[in-house]
Every structure is written in C-alpha cells, then in structure tokens.
Scaffold this active site. Structure first.
Site, PDB file in Angstrom:
ATOM      1  N   CYS A 162       0.785  -1.270   0.054  1.00 21.16           N
ATOM      2  CA  CYS A 162       0.219  -0.139  -0.324  1.00 21.16           C
ATOM      3  C   CYS A 162       0.974   1.364  -0.110  1.00 21.16           C
ATOM      4  CB  CYS A 162      -0.854   0.003   1.154  1.00 21.16           C
ATOM      5  SG  CYS A 162      -1.909  -1.455   1.183  1.00 21.16           S
ATOM      6  N   HIS A 302      -1.870   8.271   6.319  1.00 27.14           N
ATOM      7  CA  HIS A 302      -2.190   6.999   5.615  1.00 27.14           C
ATOM      8  C   HIS A 302      -3.243   6.435   6.029  1.00 27.14           C
ATOM      9  CE1 HIS A 302      -1.706   3.060   3.802  1.00 27.14           C
ATOM     10  NE2 HIS A 302      -1.768   2.273   5.155  1.00 27.14           N
ATOM     11  N   GLU A 313       0.304   5.243  13.573  1.00 22.87           N
ATOM     12  CA  GLU A 313       0.472   6.615  12.856  1.00 22.87           C
ATOM     13  C   GLU A 313       0.633   8.131  13.774  1.00 22.87           C
ATOM     14  OE1 GLU A 313      -0.272   8.455   8.430  1.00 22.87           O
ATOM     15  OE2 GLU A 313      -1.695   7.185   9.322  1.00 22.87           O
ATOM     16  N   LYS A 334      -8.656   8.666   2.817  1.00 25.09           N
ATOM     17  CA  LYS A 334      -9.406   7.253   2.605  1.00 25.09           C
ATOM     18  C   LYS A 334     -10.778   7.355   3.205  1.00 25.09           C
ATOM     19  CE  LYS A 334      -5.029   4.521   2.424  1.00 25.09           C
ATOM     20  NZ  LYS A 334      -3.906   5.803   2.819  1.00 25.09           N
ATOM     21  N   HIS A 339      -9.615   2.634   1.017  1.00 26.11           N
ATOM     22  CA  HIS A 339      -8.247   2.398   0.667  1.00 26.11           C
ATOM     23  C   HIS A 339      -7.871   1.506  -0.575  1.00 26.11           C
ATOM     24  CE1 HIS A 339      -4.168   1.269   1.328  1.00 26.11           C
ATOM     25  NE2 HIS A 339      -4.186   0.562   2.384  1.00 26.11           N
ATOM     26  N   PHE A 398       1.743  -3.725   3.789  1.00 29.36           N
ATOM     27  CA  PHE A 398       1.820  -5.063   4.395  1.00 29.36           C
ATOM     28  C   PHE A 398       3.406  -5.130   4.235  1.00 29.36           C
ATOM     29  CE2 PHE A 398      -2.389  -7.149   3.916  1.00 29.36           C
ATOM     30  CZ  PHE A 398      -3.032  -6.409   5.039  1.00 29.36           C
TER      31      PHE A 398
END
Length: 412
Positions: A162, A302, A313, A334, A339, A398
């Site tokens: 991502c 993110h 985060e 998002k 996402h 990931f």
C-alpha cells in the site's frame, strides 16, 4: 542536485475519473463508498467498497486493446494519459532515453488470474489465455505506459504493497534529482475489488461491515471504526527536472522536495504499534527535503481506519513533530475513497498538491467520536481554508514498507 517539479496529474478513483471531479468531491467531503454491484455479495460479510464508476476501457482503448489488459492496467494507462495531457507534454519531442516510468500495483491482475483458473478447471488447459501472464503481472501497467509513449528510460514497478504510490514517486524523484532522467511518469494503480480479495480480507476481520451506511464505513481515528474499506483506481503524476520543464514552457503545478523510506521489520501485515518505521520514513523525508518539522503545514495521513494503524501513525507523527504535532492539520483521504491499495499514494499525492495550491484541506469525514488515543487535529468533517506551503504525505504497506514524500507549492 536538480529540482523536481510536478507538471501533470491524472486519476481514476471512487470519487471521479479526472482530477477536477476527484478534487471537488474530496474537498466537499463526499464519500465514494457504496454497495458493491459488480458481483454477488450475498454470502459476504462486507458488501461495500470504493468502486470506480463510469469507466469503459473498450471505449477508451478499443475492444481489441482493452481485452489485452486487466483493469489495473487500463486504469493506469488512462490516468497516465490524463497526466501527460495535463502536462501538455509531447513525448515525441523529448529525449526518450531520459524519459521513464515508475508505476506499481500491489495485487496486479487478480481478475485475469481468477478468470483463467476457472477456464483451466472447467474447459481445460487448451483454453487458458496465452496472454494470462503478461496481463496479470504487476509490472505490466508500467510496461504498457512505456510502450504507448516510447519511454526508453528506467521503467519499473515497485511492489511495496500500500505504499507503492509514494515509493514510485519518491524513487522517480531521486532519479531526476540525481540527473539521471528528465521526465518520469510515476504513481500506482489497483483493481482489487474482487470476490477473492474481498473474501480474504473479510476472513482476516480487516474490513468494515457497516453495510447499512456505506458512506460512514471508513472512519479513520474514530472510536467506532471497525476496519478499512477496499477501493480501486489509479493516481499518476508527471515529474520533470525544473530545467526541463522551464525549457519547454511547462505549467509547473508544484514541487517534490523530499522522500523517505523505511521498514518496520516487525510483522507481515500488522504495522508497528509504536509507529517506529513510520517515524523513520517521515524523519528521512524531512532530511531529504532539507527542512525542519516546523516547516510542515499539513499532513496527508495513511489512516486506513484500523485501530492499530491509526494509533501507530498518530504516535509516529508525535515522535516526528514533537510539540508541533498537535497544531499541524492532518487529513485522511481514505475516509472518502476507501483504501485504494497500490493506487492510494498516487491519489493522495494529487490531493495534497491540490490542497497546497488552493489552500483548502479536505476533511476527515465520519470523525464523530474521536478515539481518545488519537488526539491530533484531523480536520474533522469539514474542509478548512488556511494558507499552506509545504505538505507531507504518508503511505505504509503490508510487510512493513513505509514511505513519505514532501511536496511544496512552486516558487521560482
């Protein structure tokens, strides 16, 4: 070192398939999350996603060409076409050996792959498409763009899950900054809203099941969040050296001034709970840009709407920005797009560039009951107008891949 500027932008997204529409919906706080209607979701726990609407690959590329490309390639090619048109770049008038493409995809052609597995099982090996492999492999978006526009320079497909969009933009930035290229097409693409991916993420209990109110399902930093929402699309930008852009009279839309990358080295899917790698990526991006934390006016988070990710985060931002962390506006795109996986970083870079140029920060929608542990300024629910110059955008993936880029309004 060469200065690196943005001269063109193109997008395919749940909020629209051009930058003007995407940006209008984003700053208005409109959600692109809706019930899935491209396949039967009766037996799925999650029945919603950020789907791309009103996209006809055959109309754009012709039936013959469209049938040779998985949708992730189609999205990328169309976004690249928009970006080049926006840049008013005549690719036959530039040095093709100094013109490259860095565009990645996290999952690649999952639809093509699954369709051909069914053909193999039901009709035998003789009916499997000979184009299966070149249609499904994730480097093919970059390859298709390179072929179409005769980009003979460095071309690759970063696969950092991502964080792909930021990785692609950041590595392209480095290439131009070092003088090894004049022009780069960079970003990410994804077409993963598919039954197989939906089932897998659902079984991992990673997805929101707020099916009765899809527009409210993606809710970063909210105490009542219950997982992320899948999304599709592509976000592509054109980068040039400042000298090259000026020499051809280009309209310069902004500048990339920094990039940082790191690894959590922690877990294959979970982000580090203390945001260690995220902090390192942000710190390196600021160092690359030659700026201090005090110089950053806005952060594009993110922020996928997961408990561990949002909190990690938040901790990383606090560690990076210290006492200033609470006064920096933070936006979470998002919350509206879902996402978009490999496409997220490119789309969010476009949104951040628009944010800086217009001085309008898109809201983080659905932030109704803030998580007490996520206690920063996330621009809840309503866009904010404020003078801006420099912004930082985070993308994490990931495997612990982290990347951050720093953008600035263009100054001569």
């Amino acid at each position: 070192m060469e200065r690196v500027v943005i001269t063109g932008m193109g997008i395919v997204s749940p909020l629209g398939n051009d930058v003007k529409t995407f940006w209008s919906n984003l700053k208005a706080g409109r959600s692109g999350i809706a019930p899935i209607d491209t396949f039967d979701v009766t037996n799925f726990g999650t029945k919603i996603a950020g789907q791309v609407r009103d996209f006809d690959g055959e109309a754009l590329f012709g039936r013959k060409e469209a049938r040779k490309m998985d949708r992730f390639c189609q999205y990328a090619l169309y976004a690249a076409e928009q970006a080049l048109q926006d840049a008013d770049l005549q690719t036959d008038r530039i040095d093709s050996e100094r013109f490259g493409v860095y565009v990645g995809s996290g999952i690649g052609g999952i639809t093509t792959f699954v369709d051909n597995v069914k053909v193999l099982e039901n009709r035998g090996p003789g009916r499997v498409s000979p184009s299966l492999v070149p249609m499904m492999i994730s480097n093919m978006a970059a390859a298709q763009i390179s072929i179409r526009y005769q980009a003979l320079g460095p071309t690759m497909s970063p696969v950092t899950a991502c964080s792909i969009g930021n990785t692609a933009i950041g590595e392209a930035f480095r290439l131009i900054r070092s003088g090894e290229a004049d022009v780069m097409i960079a970003g990410g693409t994804e077409a993963a809203v598919h039954p197989l991916a939906l089932a897998s993420f659902g079984n991992a209990t990673a997805l929101s099941q707020r099916n009765d109110a899809p527009e409210q399902a993606s809710r970063p930093f909210d105490a009542n969040r219950d997982g992320f929402v899948m999304g599709d699309g592509a976000g592509i930008i054109v980068l040039e050296s400042l000298q090259h852009a000026i020499s051809r009279g280009a309209r310069i839309q902004g500048e990339v001034i920094g990039y940082g990358a790191s690894s959590d080295a922690y877990h294959v899917v979970a982000s580090h709970p203390e945001g260690v790698g995220a902090h390192q990526a942000m710190r390196k991006a600021l160092q690359s840009a030659g700026i201090s934390p005090e110089d950053v006016d806005v952060i594009s988070a993110h922020a996928t709407s997961t408990v561990v990710g949002d909190l990690g985060e938040t901790k990383a931002i606090k560690k990076t920005f210290g006492d200033k962390a609470g006064s920096i506006p933070i936006t979470a795109n998002k919350s509206m797009t879902g996402h978009m996986f490999g496409a997220a970083g490119g789309a969010e870079a476009i949104a951040l560039m628009q944010t800086l140029n217009e001085g309008i920060i898109p809201p983080t929608i659905n932030l109704e009951h803030p998580d007490p542990e996520c206690d920063l300024d996330y621009v809840p629910n309503t866009a904010r107008a404020v003078p801006l110059d420099i912004g930082l955008s985070n993308s994490f993936g990931f495997g612990g891949h982290n990347s951050a880029i720093v953008l600035r309004k263009y100054h001569e």
